[in-house]
Design a protein around this motif. Structure first.
Motif, PDB file in Angstrom:
ATOM      1  N   LYS A 282       6.293  90.116 -30.582  1.00 46.09           N
ATOM      2  CA  LYS A 282       5.978  91.043 -29.494  1.00 46.09           C
ATOM      3  C   LYS A 282       6.101  92.504 -29.998  1.00 46.09           C
ATOM      4  O   LYS A 282       7.083  92.843 -30.636  1.00 46.09           O
ATOM      5  N   TYR A 283       5.124  93.312 -29.632  1.00 47.52           N
ATOM      6  CA  TYR A 283       5.092  94.716 -30.063  1.00 47.52           C
ATOM      7  C   TYR A 283       4.928  95.606 -28.823  1.00 47.52           C
ATOM      8  O   TYR A 283       4.088  95.326 -27.969  1.00 47.52           O
ATOM      9  N   SER A 284       5.761  96.645 -28.723  1.00 50.46           N
ATOM     10  CA  SER A 284       5.673  97.571 -27.569  1.00 50.46           C
ATOM     11  C   SER A 284       5.840  99.018 -28.061  1.00 50.46           C
ATOM     12  O   SER A 284       6.582  99.285 -28.996  1.00 50.46           O
ATOM     13  N   LYS A 285       5.184  99.907 -27.320  1.00 47.33           N
ATOM     14  CA  LYS A 285       5.243 101.344 -27.669  1.00 47.33           C
ATOM     15  C   LYS A 285       5.178 102.174 -26.375  1.00 47.33           C
ATOM     16  O   LYS A 285       4.265 101.997 -25.576  1.00 47.33           O
ATOM     17  N   ASN A 286       6.169 103.053 -26.175  1.00 46.75           N
ATOM     18  CA  ASN A 286       6.246 103.893 -24.987  1.00 46.75           C
ATOM     19  C   ASN A 286       6.267 105.371 -25.415  1.00 46.75           C
ATOM     20  O   ASN A 286       7.015 105.752 -26.314  1.00 46.75           O
TER      21      ASN A 286
END
Length: 486
Positions: A282-286
């Protein structure tokens, strides 16, 4: 006293007394001639036409300022004949005298009860314009002025438009003078205040070259006048010459400047959070941006077309004064408001000033102590000439005078003895010199003359006959003969 008695007394006197008497007579004549010449007014009228009272006062004031000797009359000025051309030229260059303007007192002096109202209004308007023009002649930089007034008109008919009063002013500037903006505004206010119902905005001012003087863009004249007056007060009049040139912007410019300032801390803040889970794949960017707000300040600047783009000032310093150029440059820069960011230029140089006279710039001038002697030089030369003439010509002139008196006495005696017998004539001529006897005998009738000659001894008769034989003998013999006989 008869001429014969005078002749007898002259003969009885010694030659030295005769010479002294002749010299005294000539000196008395010379003194009388000199007195007449000195008392005679040889000055000539300066102007060919009569002057008015205001023109005469103006010319007298200018001649007095130039220290020129003159004599005033009711309508003209009398000056030396040799100075007339030069003075007319100097007065013409100075614009003196001005044209005569009939003021209110002169224009309305001949107004009567039967004068038409239209003529009275026209004369009143012209007299008012003349009064205003005379008032403007005293303004600094204005040599002369002419004013034309157009009165207001309400219209005779209903469809005619109403016209407000207006005025046109033509000024003749002094050499090198330029009117500042406040001076032009003052001229408009002066004319508007003197004409009832006239607004200063409806007054047009133009110079003798044609351009209208609206009072805008007069910074160069203001700078030039302020700097010139300051230098004159500090170093004396005539020590410096100031010339200023202002280059206008020529176009209207508008500049807007907007600035934003944070209320506290940085103005904006950005954050970023990036994560990756390998087990879950899983990859996330905020990403987040925070704006703390600001104070906005907007500044707007407008430059008109008449604004100053560049100012150039030149100061000429008289080299003969030996003034400090560095001090003058510093004072001029501060007085004129020279700005380096605008590209202004200031030049101060020492140059040799001319004398400004009508003669050549380097013509030699006589010292002041020689001026009184120059005015007395003609009288001294005349006196010296008379003294030399008396010293070297008194004796010949005395002989000429004695011979003339003898001839006059001889002619008078001849008329008296015309009817006397020859013996009595001979007795009357006894002791007279041969030339006197010859003059008397020649006027007698031929018979009596021959009888008288027969009574003379041979030698005396021969001397008389030699003089009678001269053809066309002059009444007064040549000076050489007189000197030889005496």
């Amino acid at each position: 006293m008869t001429p014969a008695a005078v002749l007898t007394r002259v003969r009885a006197s010694s030659p030295r007394a005769r010479l002294l008497g002749a010299g005294a007579f000539l000196i008395a004549v010379a003194v009388a001639v000199l007195g007449f010449a000195a008392s005679r007014d040889t000055r000539v009228a300066l102007f060919a036409t009569p002057l008015r009272g205001d023109q005469l006062a103006e010319v007298e004031q200018r001649l007095a300022a130039w220290n020129v000797p003159h004599a005033s009359s009711a309508d003209n000025v009398r000056v030396a004949h040799g100075k007339r051309g030069e003075l007319l030229l100097r007065l013409a260059l100075a614009g003196v005298p001005h044209a005569h303007l009939a003021g209110s007192a002169e224009a309305l002096a001949h107004v009567g009860a039967l004068t038409p109202q239209s003529v009275l209004e026209a004369q009143t308007r012209d007299a008012l314009a003349a009064d205003l023009a005379l008032g403007l002649r005293g303004v600094d930089g204005v040599a002369d002025a002419r004013i034309v007034i157009a009165p207001s008109s309400g219209g005779v008919y209903a469809d005619e438009p109403h016209r407000d009063a207006s005025a046109s002013v033509r000024v003749t500037l002094a050499p090198g003078a330029r009117l500042a903006a406040r001076t032009v505004a003052g001229i408009k206010a002066f004319v508007a205040g003197g004409v009832p119902g006239l607004d200063a905005e409806r007054v047009t001012v133009l110079d003798d070259r044609g351009p209208a003087l609206d009072g805008d863009g007069g910074d160069d004249a203001d700078v030039q006048g302020a700097l010139q007056s300051a230098l004159d007060a500090a170093f004396g009049a005539g020590a410096t010459i100031v010339r200023a040139h202002r280059e206008p912007l020529g176009e209207q410019r508008e500049v807007r400047d907007v600035r934003r300032a944070a209320q506290g801390g940085p103005l904006t803040r950005s954050t970023s959070d990036e994560r990756y889970a390998s087990s879950a794949k899983k990859y996330s960017k905020n990403s987040a941006t925070e704006d703390r707000g600001s104070e906005t300040r907007e500044e707007r600047r407008v430059a008109s077309a008449a604004a100053t783009l560049r100012l150039t000032v030149a100061v000429f310093v008289d080299a003969a004064r030996g003034l400090d150029l560095a001090k003058i440059r510093a004072l001029a820069a501060a007085t004129a408001g020279i700005r380096g960011d605008r590209g202004d230029a200031l030049s101060v140089e020492a140059v040799a000033f001319g004398d400004g006279s009508l003669d050549a710039p380097h013509a030699a001038r006589a010292p002041a102590w020689a001026l009184p002697f120059a005015s007395l030089l003609p009288q001294l030369l005349t006196g010296a000439t008379l003294v030399l003439a008396v010293a070297f010509g008194a004796r010949p002139l005395a002989g000429v005078a004695v011979r003339a008196i003898d001839r006059a006495a001889a002619r008078g005696a001849a008329r008296g003895v015309a009817g006397i017998p020859p013996a009595r004539v001979y007795a009357a001529l006894d002791g007279e010199p041969p030339h006197v006897a010859a003059a008397i005998i020649s006027s007698l009738p031929t018979v009596i003359a021959a009888a008288v000659l027969e009574l003379y001894p041979p030698e005396a008769r021969a001397a008389i006959v030699r003089r009678l034989a001269r053809a066309n003998s002059a009444l007064v013999p040549a000076p050489e003969e007189l000197i030889r006989e005496r």
